[in-house]
Design a protein around this motif. Structure first.
Motif, short mmCIF file in Angstrom:
data_model
loop_
_atom_site.label_atom_id
_atom_site.label_comp_id
_atom_site.label_asym_id
_atom_site.label_seq_id
_atom_site.Cartn_x
_atom_site.Cartn_y
_atom_site.Cartn_z
N VAL A 145 66.09 -24.78 30.42
CA VAL A 145 65.70 -24.63 28.88
C VAL A 145 64.49 -25.40 28.70
N TYR A 146 63.79 -26.43 29.36
CA TYR A 146 62.45 -26.97 29.22
C TYR A 146 61.41 -26.02 29.57
N HIS A 147 61.62 -24.98 29.97
CA HIS A 147 60.75 -23.78 30.29
C HIS A 147 60.89 -22.66 29.45
N LEU A 171 56.21 -29.04 26.42
CA LEU A 171 57.70 -29.76 26.40
C LEU A 171 57.80 -30.65 27.42
N LEU A 172 56.84 -30.48 28.38
CA LEU A 172 57.31 -31.72 29.66
C LEU A 172 55.73 -32.04 29.75
N TYR A 191 75.16 -26.21 25.79
CA TYR A 191 74.78 -27.58 26.56
C TYR A 191 73.46 -27.38 26.36
N ILE A 192 72.90 -28.18 25.35
CA ILE A 192 71.35 -28.46 25.39
C ILE A 192 70.97 -29.92 25.30
N ILE A 193 71.78 -30.78 24.92
CA ILE A 193 71.49 -32.40 24.53
C ILE A 193 71.59 -33.16 25.93
N TYR A 212 64.49 -27.10 20.79
CA TYR A 212 63.03 -27.25 21.45
C TYR A 212 62.50 -26.12 21.02
N ASP A 213 61.25 -26.39 20.05
CA ASP A 213 60.52 -25.14 19.29
C ASP A 213 59.60 -24.32 20.75
N CYS A 214 60.01 -23.25 21.06
CA CYS A 214 59.29 -22.86 22.14
C CYS A 214 58.26 -22.19 21.82
N THR A 215 57.85 -21.96 20.47
CA THR A 215 56.84 -21.30 20.07
C THR A 215 55.57 -22.27 20.61
N GLN A 216 55.77 -23.59 20.56
CA GLN A 216 54.58 -24.55 21.27
C GLN A 216 54.30 -24.30 22.56
N PHE A 217 55.08 -24.07 23.26
CA PHE A 217 55.23 -23.51 24.46
C PHE A 217 54.35 -22.30 24.80
N MET A 218 54.84 -21.36 23.90
CA MET A 218 54.11 -20.12 23.82
C MET A 218 52.58 -20.05 23.52
N VAL A 219 52.32 -20.95 22.60
CA VAL A 219 50.95 -21.04 21.99
C VAL A 219 49.96 -21.28 23.31
#
Lengths: 280, 294
Positions: free
Chosen positions: B110-112, B283-284, B126-128, B264-271
């Motif tokens: 999920v962190y990826h 995220l990491l 199950y995310i927390i 977790y806003d995966c948009t940040q990851f994508m940018v």
């Protein structure tokens, strides 16, 4: 005894007829054979695939034109792939989701036998939507990237936009819809600005969208979309798609950038070790 | 006299049957005064449609310890090995270990920004981090003839459950949410899912599964506003025994799903992570090279 038996069959028949399935009722003397919901409106629900579409010219403002010139490749070669947000795993946004679906063919990858492969047929094969009724809204489910959006029909208003609050802007916007005769008019605002309008590199900043859904006949749905954007567009931009009912279609699970999530992706955690690929 | 009695009995039954139909139809009308019966679809089956929330505290089984109750998942040697690897060395005191605080989050898909997958979407979701890792779901169920759609709040993930009698395809591509078919067993919808990708976890604790994971869910609308989902996991590679737990959801018609459901806003990851070259996993906070292969 026999008479009473026949009588109970007749009664059972009467009871069965009184259970009416919504969407099946035919409007006597109505427009052709358009199925209608109990409220008398055309039934938009079902699985639809785009059969044909047209897109009007985009007339950008000078700001919009400068963005377009930055994003495009020299004469007629389309847009620079590395600037296309979809190629960076961004969501497509409501403009490109369509219908008509305006995304690069390369962005459509499906999983086959543990490998991700380009989907044969490209966007035209993937341009499928499913419309379902729900209390207070209509759900739209898209084949591309398993996107969804809700069109609220309970009379609510768009939330106020706060540029600094990510929760007031959505990739697919905030949509409210109401009937205008036999046309379903959807107004969409609160659209995030990190998306493009199409594959060519036209951007948007304060996009507003009005869509008109019209079930022309039993097999055909027309969706006309008019985009306005005071920052990016000097004139409204219109697209029109004709969709055919396709209840036979099965949705394929599609996640943009699915191929990133393989066991071995180059180096790093997706790579040498692989997610869930531990030296044992 | 007897003939007249039989005639009267027949009509009493007929009137009773007719009024049950009327009542059932009344239950389908919104706002009907006595609409506390489980609504029925036109085919007579219970209608599971609605917005449902909850399911954080399932009964019957626990994937991870919950307060003082141990987890009940039984793993094979393969499963145990994966689990230990994902948790990493036991640093911290026994309390931390017990509460599952030391999972290697860098291995958590999920962190990826991987999709969660069917099991982890839940209920429970199950995310927390911490505790059992379980939290409640928000999901919309849309029941139509031939298909039941489930739309989760988390990443607006969609499940198509085919109830038109089809079987699982012979050549099945593995997907994040698998291939689901549903059949009615009385008033219970039994959903069978296979074809799940194995890059997902079962929970936040680091429990993995293989592509042979087989999920059977039993959906039962036990009352107007309660939906029970009993879920059984079978995986000959990862699980020594089938695992079953039942989650209970509440009808929540005033709750709206929205787009930004993921924690977790995966948009940040994508940018930050272009297809070509390298990028930063915000995220990491680590630098992840990518192949750029496309």
């Amino acid at each position: 005894m026999k008479n009473r038996f026949m009588g109970s069959i007749a009664l059972a028949g009467l009871l069965a007829c009184s259970v009416v399935a919504p969407g099946v009722a035919q409007q006597p003397g109505g427009a052709g054979s358009i199925p209608r919901t109990p409220d008398g409106k055309p039934d938009l629900s079902g699985i639809w695939r785009t059969d044909s579409s047209t897109a009007g010219p985009i007339r950008p403002t000078s700001w919009g034109a400068s963005r377009y010139n930055y994003n495009k490749l020299p004469e007629g070669q389309g847009a620079r792939a590395e600037y296309d947000p979809i190629m960076h795993c961004y969501r497509p946004g409501i403009a490109r989701l369509g219908p008509p679906l305006l995304v690069p063919s390369k962005s459509i990858q499906v999983r086959m036998y543990d490998e991700s492969s380009p989907f044969p047929g490209g966007p035209s094969e993937f341009d499928v939507i499913e419309l379902r009724y729900y209390p207070g809204r209509i759900w739209m489910i898209y084949q591309y990237n398993q996107e969804v959006r809700q069109i609220f029909t309970d009379g609510r208003e768009h939330p106020a936009v706060d540029e600094y609050d990510q929760n007031s802007l959505w990739w697919n916007g905030h949509s409210v819809g109401e009937w205008d005769g036999d046309t379903f008019v959807v107004d969409t605002a609160n659209i995030r600005n990190e998306t493009w309008l199409n594959n060519q590199g036209y951007e948007n900043r304060e996009l507003h969208l009005v869509e008109r859904f019209r079930r022309i006949d039993a097999e055909t749905l027309e969706i006309e979309r008019t985009f306005t954007d005071p920052v990016a567009l000097a004139q409204p931009y219109t697209t029109r798609a004709i969709l055919k009912v396709r209840h036979d279609l099965t949705f394929t699970e599609n996640v943009i950038c699915d191929q990133h999530y393989g066991r071995k992706v180059g180096f790093g955690f997706g790579g040498v070790l692989g997610i869930n690929n531990h030296p044992q | 006299m007897r003939k007249r009695f039989r005639s009267a009995a027949f009509w009493v039954v007929a009137v009773f049957a007719f009024s049950s139909v009327v009542l059932a139809q009344a239950a389908q009308q919104p706002g009907a005064a006595d609409a506390k019966l489980v609504p029925r679809a036109p085919d007579g089956k219970p209608d599971l449609s609605g917005t449902w929330t909850g399911g954080a505290r399932p009964t019957g089984g626990r994937l991870a310890p919950q307060h003082s109750d141990p987890g009940t998942l039984e793993l094979t040697e393969w499963g145990e090995g994966k689990f230990k690897w994902n948790r990493g060395p036991e640093i911290g005191d026994a309390e931390d270990v017990y509460r599952g605080q030391h999972v290697r989050t860098e291995y958590d898909p999920v962190y990826h920004c991987y999709p969660l997958g069917l099991v982890r979407l839940g209920p429970p979701l199950y995310i927390i981090r911490g505790g059992s890792g379980a939290t409640g779901v928000t999901m919309a169920i849309i029941q139509t003839p031939g298909k039941v759609l489930i739309i989760h709040q988390y990443r607006n993930s969609v499940r198509h459950i085919y109830t038109d009698g089809r079987e699982h395809p012979k050549a099945l591509e593995n997907t994040w949410n698998g291939h689901s078919i549903g059949r009615w067993d009385g008033d219970t919808l039994v959903v069978d899912t296979v074809g799940l990708r194995d890059e997902s976890w079962l929970d936040t604790g680091g429990h993995e599964h293989s592509t042979q994971l087989h999920v059977v869910e039993r959906f039962r609308r036990v009352s107007y506003d309660t939906l029970e989902i009993e879920r059984t996991l079978t995986d000959p590679i990862a699980l020594a025994k089938p695992f079953t737990a039942t989650a209970s959801l509440m009808l929540s018609p005033d709750v709206d799903l929205n787009e930004n459901g993921q924690q977790y806003d995966c948009t940040q990851f994508m940018v930050r992570k272009p297809f070509f070259g390298e990028g930063e996993n915000t995220l990491l906070g680590i630098h992840e090279p990518t192949t750029g292969a496309y």
